[in-house]
Design a protein around this motif. Structure first.
Motif, mmCIF file in Angstrom:
data_model
loop_
_atom_site.group_PDB
_atom_site.id
_atom_site.type_symbol
_atom_site.label_atom_id
_atom_site.label_comp_id
_atom_site.label_asym_id
_atom_site.label_seq_id
_atom_site.Cartn_x
_atom_site.Cartn_y
_atom_site.Cartn_z
ATOM 1 N N THR A 192 0.587 -1.627 -0.074
ATOM 2 C CA THR A 192 0.221 0.334 0.536
ATOM 3 C C THR A 192 0.989 1.099 -0.264
ATOM 4 O O THR A 192 0.636 2.077 -0.505
ATOM 5 C CB THR A 192 -1.179 -0.160 1.157
ATOM 6 O OG1 THR A 192 -0.370 0.145 2.309
ATOM 7 C CG2 THR A 192 -2.086 -1.083 1.448
ATOM 8 N N GLY A 193 2.046 1.161 0.705
ATOM 9 C CA GLY A 193 2.612 2.424 0.915
ATOM 10 C C GLY A 193 2.961 2.939 2.191
ATOM 11 O O GLY A 193 2.437 2.286 2.909
ATOM 12 N N ASN A 194 4.197 3.938 1.977
ATOM 13 C CA ASN A 194 4.338 4.033 3.573
ATOM 14 C C ASN A 194 4.602 5.502 3.459
ATOM 15 O O ASN A 194 5.622 5.775 4.535
ATOM 16 C CB ASN A 194 6.407 3.356 3.255
ATOM 17 C CG ASN A 194 6.747 2.506 3.174
ATOM 18 O OD1 ASN A 194 5.514 1.028 3.937
ATOM 19 N ND2 ASN A 194 7.685 2.047 2.945
ATOM 20 N N GLU A 195 3.572 5.976 3.245
ATOM 21 C CA GLU A 195 3.429 7.308 4.079
ATOM 22 C C GLU A 195 2.378 7.588 4.625
ATOM 23 O O GLU A 195 2.555 9.005 5.571
ATOM 24 C CB GLU A 195 3.521 8.771 2.339
ATOM 25 C CG GLU A 195 4.065 8.459 1.357
ATOM 26 C CD GLU A 195 4.071 7.146 0.540
ATOM 27 O OE1 GLU A 195 2.558 6.632 0.713
ATOM 28 O OE2 GLU A 195 5.376 7.000 -0.367
ATOM 29 N N GLY A 196 1.734 6.973 4.953
ATOM 30 C CA GLY A 196 1.035 7.125 6.213
ATOM 31 C C GLY A 196 -0.682 7.741 5.538
ATOM 32 O O GLY A 196 -0.620 9.183 6.920
ATOM 33 N N VAL A 197 -0.643 7.887 4.204
ATOM 34 C CA VAL A 197 -2.004 8.545 4.063
ATOM 35 C C VAL A 197 -2.562 7.494 2.982
ATOM 36 O O VAL A 197 -2.497 6.405 3.271
ATOM 37 C CB VAL A 197 -0.976 9.657 2.893
ATOM 38 C CG1 VAL A 197 -0.223 10.308 3.587
ATOM 39 C CG2 VAL A 197 -0.229 8.533 1.767
ATOM 40 N N SER A 198 -3.944 8.182 2.831
ATOM 41 C CA SER A 198 -5.006 7.559 2.312
ATOM 42 C C SER A 198 -4.851 7.335 0.822
ATOM 43 O O SER A 198 -5.798 7.047 -0.042
ATOM 44 C CB SER A 198 -5.956 7.825 2.888
ATOM 45 O OG SER A 198 -6.605 9.526 2.632
ATOM 46 N N THR A 199 -4.036 8.021 0.166
ATOM 47 C CA THR A 199 -3.558 7.901 -0.835
ATOM 48 C C THR A 199 -3.266 6.682 -1.728
ATOM 49 O O THR A 199 -2.734 6.544 -1.361
ATOM 50 C CB THR A 199 -2.546 9.470 -1.994
ATOM 51 O OG1 THR A 199 -2.763 10.085 -0.856
ATOM 52 C CG2 THR A 199 -2.685 9.559 -3.231
ATOM 53 N N PRO A 200 -4.585 6.816 -2.783
ATOM 54 C CA PRO A 200 -4.300 4.934 -3.452
ATOM 55 C C PRO A 200 -2.812 5.166 -4.303
ATOM 56 O O PRO A 200 -2.484 5.940 -4.777
ATOM 57 C CB PRO A 200 -5.635 5.165 -4.121
ATOM 58 C CG PRO A 200 -7.084 6.221 -3.824
ATOM 59 C CD PRO A 200 -5.382 7.435 -3.349
ATOM 60 N N ALA A 201 -3.046 3.891 -4.301
ATOM 61 C CA ALA A 201 -1.071 4.273 -5.263
ATOM 62 C C ALA A 201 -1.410 2.335 -5.591
ATOM 63 O O ALA A 201 -2.090 2.053 -5.741
ATOM 64 C CB ALA A 201 -0.438 3.297 -4.096
ATOM 65 N N TRP A 222 1.245 -0.266 11.575
ATOM 66 C CA TRP A 222 2.499 0.506 11.197
ATOM 67 C C TRP A 222 1.677 2.069 11.425
ATOM 68 O O TRP A 222 1.268 2.499 10.295
ATOM 69 C CB TRP A 222 3.753 0.057 10.603
ATOM 70 C CG TRP A 222 4.783 0.998 10.392
ATOM 71 C CD1 TRP A 222 4.948 1.579 11.497
ATOM 72 C CD2 TRP A 222 5.661 1.330 9.305
ATOM 73 N NE1 TRP A 222 6.184 2.150 10.265
ATOM 74 C CE2 TRP A 222 6.488 1.586 9.740
ATOM 75 C CE3 TRP A 222 4.616 1.158 7.892
ATOM 76 C CZ2 TRP A 222 8.236 2.720 7.915
ATOM 77 C CZ3 TRP A 222 5.514 1.458 7.145
ATOM 78 C CH2 TRP A 222 6.582 2.625 6.951
ATOM 79 N N LYS A 223 2.737 2.985 12.281
ATOM 80 C CA LYS A 223 1.853 4.231 11.762
ATOM 81 C C LYS A 223 2.060 4.939 10.317
ATOM 82 O O LYS A 223 1.661 6.055 9.752
ATOM 83 C CB LYS A 223 2.892 5.063 12.566
ATOM 84 C CG LYS A 223 3.735 5.265 12.874
ATOM 85 C CD LYS A 223 4.631 6.557 13.607
ATOM 86 C CE LYS A 223 6.333 6.686 13.753
ATOM 87 N NZ LYS A 223 6.602 7.467 14.826
ATOM 88 N N LYS A 224 3.380 4.560 8.824
ATOM 89 C CA LYS A 224 3.444 4.780 8.126
ATOM 90 C C LYS A 224 2.765 4.035 7.303
ATOM 91 O O LYS A 224 2.785 4.685 5.808
ATOM 92 C CB LYS A 224 5.220 5.011 8.209
ATOM 93 C CG LYS A 224 5.539 6.249 9.257
ATOM 94 C CD LYS A 224 7.106 6.457 8.268
ATOM 95 C CE LYS A 224 7.541 7.575 8.753
ATOM 96 N NZ LYS A 224 8.591 7.917 8.656
ATOM 97 N N SER A 225 1.902 3.203 7.441
ATOM 98 C CA SER A 225 1.718 2.093 6.662
ATOM 99 C C SER A 225 0.057 2.875 5.824
ATOM 100 O O SER A 225 -0.849 3.702 6.575
ATOM 101 C CB SER A 225 0.918 0.879 7.232
ATOM 102 O OG SER A 225 0.160 0.154 6.558
ATOM 103 N N ASN A 226 0.176 3.319 4.718
ATOM 104 C CA ASN A 226 -0.666 3.430 3.619
ATOM 105 C C ASN A 226 -2.154 3.246 4.253
ATOM 106 O O ASN A 226 -2.431 1.527 4.325
ATOM 107 C CB ASN A 226 -0.301 4.391 2.820
ATOM 108 C CG ASN A 226 0.725 5.402 1.594
ATOM 109 O OD1 ASN A 226 1.169 5.285 3.080
ATOM 110 N ND2 ASN A 226 0.754 5.159 0.867
ATOM 111 N N PHE A 227 -3.310 3.765 3.911
ATOM 112 C CA PHE A 227 -4.534 3.307 4.111
ATOM 113 C C PHE A 227 -6.134 3.266 3.804
ATOM 114 O O PHE A 227 -5.604 4.428 2.190
ATOM 115 C CB PHE A 227 -4.806 3.313 5.452
ATOM 116 C CG PHE A 227 -4.852 5.037 6.039
ATOM 117 C CD1 PHE A 227 -6.269 5.801 5.519
ATOM 118 C CD2 PHE A 227 -3.619 5.978 6.679
ATOM 119 C CE1 PHE A 227 -6.918 6.511 6.031
ATOM 120 C CE2 PHE A 227 -4.145 6.481 6.533
ATOM 121 C CZ PHE A 227 -5.041 7.611 6.442
#
Length: 445
Positions: A192-201, A222-227
């Motif tokens: 999903t990505g590692n910025e801690g944001v909801s922007t789809p990748a 993990w706090k930086k796991s995208n969601f």
């Protein structure tokens, strides 16, 4: 810019082998293996008594892989290098191969030395890695379509994509490649990505791809796991020890945080299942992973899928041993070519029970056999009413009408169909560490 550095934002936050071990001497065998806490958490010894992933090829779309690494020798095929446009991808060295080597070792590392006790071991140690080297993104977004098609044509049953291609929407070629893979019964797994944001990748947010977030040793996100609503599963992604192609104080090893590593663990779990259940489709393998996933204690009762946890964190041993109905061939994914933004056949609502395992509740509409039964009963009742009316009229012709006419107050009772239970409403769970909007509740299967 190296592939490893590029993927720190999307595929793996590398801690450069120094997160916990900066001042340590070369790690002993016991230390190295104990550093691999996910293997202990998963009860890997019991898992390997059931499945080791033997006979399954996992394609790793990533940087090249150092196939000469002591923990990977014999488990890495030649593959293809789509960075140079030709040549194998199993001969990577140095920084440019560090990330791909790490993902390969999490999946199919076999350790080295007596009994494979030294070095790192993958969750599916008898599976094979097909390295497919793709551009690092330093020159901008790249199209992974050709690389994915190649992986499918080479017989991969699982494709690990611990990257994001820098785009928020998928290209037509990439969508066709995803559909091609799914039509060939290949399970696609992406970070999903590692910025801690909801922007789809992309590719994680593409319908038909199993999107994976990261949790720590306690199962906490993990706090930086995208969601976002596309997240399906989580897996270990914090303080992950793996092989590498860069020498540090521990040798050619590294420690990292990131959804790259959690994605590799899900791909490895899928390889275990594909070896154990060769007749299940890719969608049914995903379904089995989802229906045996779990949540940490403070998230019990959370309405699922949750935008951070998805359906929970994988339990490979439960996925291998529990009685889980196969379900539809597409599992949690929409039909191929459906093009919807979310699953059309997700497992219906899931909630953690006291044991931490997911209990899937199914909310179905009236089935066709039940509707037919209702119609038959109604017809029978109508026939009975007609017969009663005819008998009464015949009697009345002989004896005259009774006072007040036929039937009196009220009349024949109406047919009451089987009362459906209302949709299962789950109580909100305890507040998590990471605020989120209302989770999406999928329709029932």
């Amino acid at each position: 810019m190296s592939f490893t550095r590029t993927l720190r934002a999307v595929g793996g936050a590398v801690v450069a082998g120094a997160l916990l071990f900066a001042a340590a001497p070369i790690a002993s065998a016991d230390q190295m293996r104990s550093d691999q806490w996910p293997l202990q958490k998963f009860n890997s010894g019991s898992i390997w008594n059931i499945s080791t992933g033997k006979g399954i090829t996992v394609a790793v779309l990533d940087s090249p892989v150092d196939g000469s690494h002591a923990d990977l020798t014999g488990n890495v095929l030649q593959g293809k290098n789509f960075i140079t446009g030709s040549g194998p991808a199993d001969n990577g060295t140095g920084d440019d191969a560090d990330h791909g080597t790490a993902m390969a070792s999490i999946i199919a590392g076999h350790g080295h030395g007596a009994g494979g006790a030294d070095g790192v071991k993958g969750l599916a140690p008898d599976s094979k890695i097909l390295p497919v080297a793709v551009p690092d993104g330093s020159a901008g977004p790249f199209d992974f379509a050709s690389a994915l098609r190649y992986a499918v044509d080479q017989g991969a049953k699982v494709v690990n994509m611990s990257f994001g291609n820098g785009e928020s929407s998928i290209s037509p070629d990439e969508q066709q490649a995803v559909d091609y893979a799914r039509k060939h019964d290949v399970l696609l797994v992406a970070a999903t990505g590692n910025e801690g944001v909801s922007t789809p990748a992309i590719p994680a947010a593409v319908p038909g791809v199993l999107a994976v977030g990261a949790v720590d040793e306690h199962g906490v996100i993990w706090k930086k796991s995208n969601f976002g609503p596309h997240v399906k599963l989580t897996a270990p992604g914090v303080n992950i020890r793996s092989a590498g192609s860069v020498v540090d104080v521990n040798g050619k090893y590294r420690s990292a945080n990131g959804t790259s590593d959690s994605t590799a663990y899900v791909s490895a779990a899928a390889a275990l299942l594909r070896a154990k259940f060769p007749d299940l489709t890719a969608g049914q393998i995903a379904n089995r992973l989802i229906k045996t996933a779990s949540l940490p204690a403070d998230q019990q009762g959370t309405s699922l899928p949750d935008q951070h946890y998805g359906y929970g964190s994988i339990n490979p041993l439960s996925a291998l041993t529990k009685d889980v109905p196969a379900g539809s061939k597409d599992g949690p994914f929409p039909a191929v070519g459906g093009g919807s933004s979310g699953p059309s056949s997700d497992p219906s609502s899931a909630a953690g029970d006291n044991s931490g395992n997911l209990t899937i509740q199914s909310h179905k509409g009236l089935s066709a056999p039940f509707i037919i039964l209702m119609l038959v009963v109604v017809v029978v009742l109508l026939v009975i009413v007609v017969v009663v009316v005819m008998v009464v009229k015949k009697k009345n012709r002989r004896n005259g009408p009774p006072p007040g006419g036929f039937g009196g107050p009220g009349g024949p009772g109406g047919f009451m169909p089987y009362q459906q239970q209302p949709p299962y409403q789950q109580q909100p769970g305890a507040p998590g560490s990471y605020p989120q909007g209302p989770p999406t509740q999928p329709p029932g299967q």
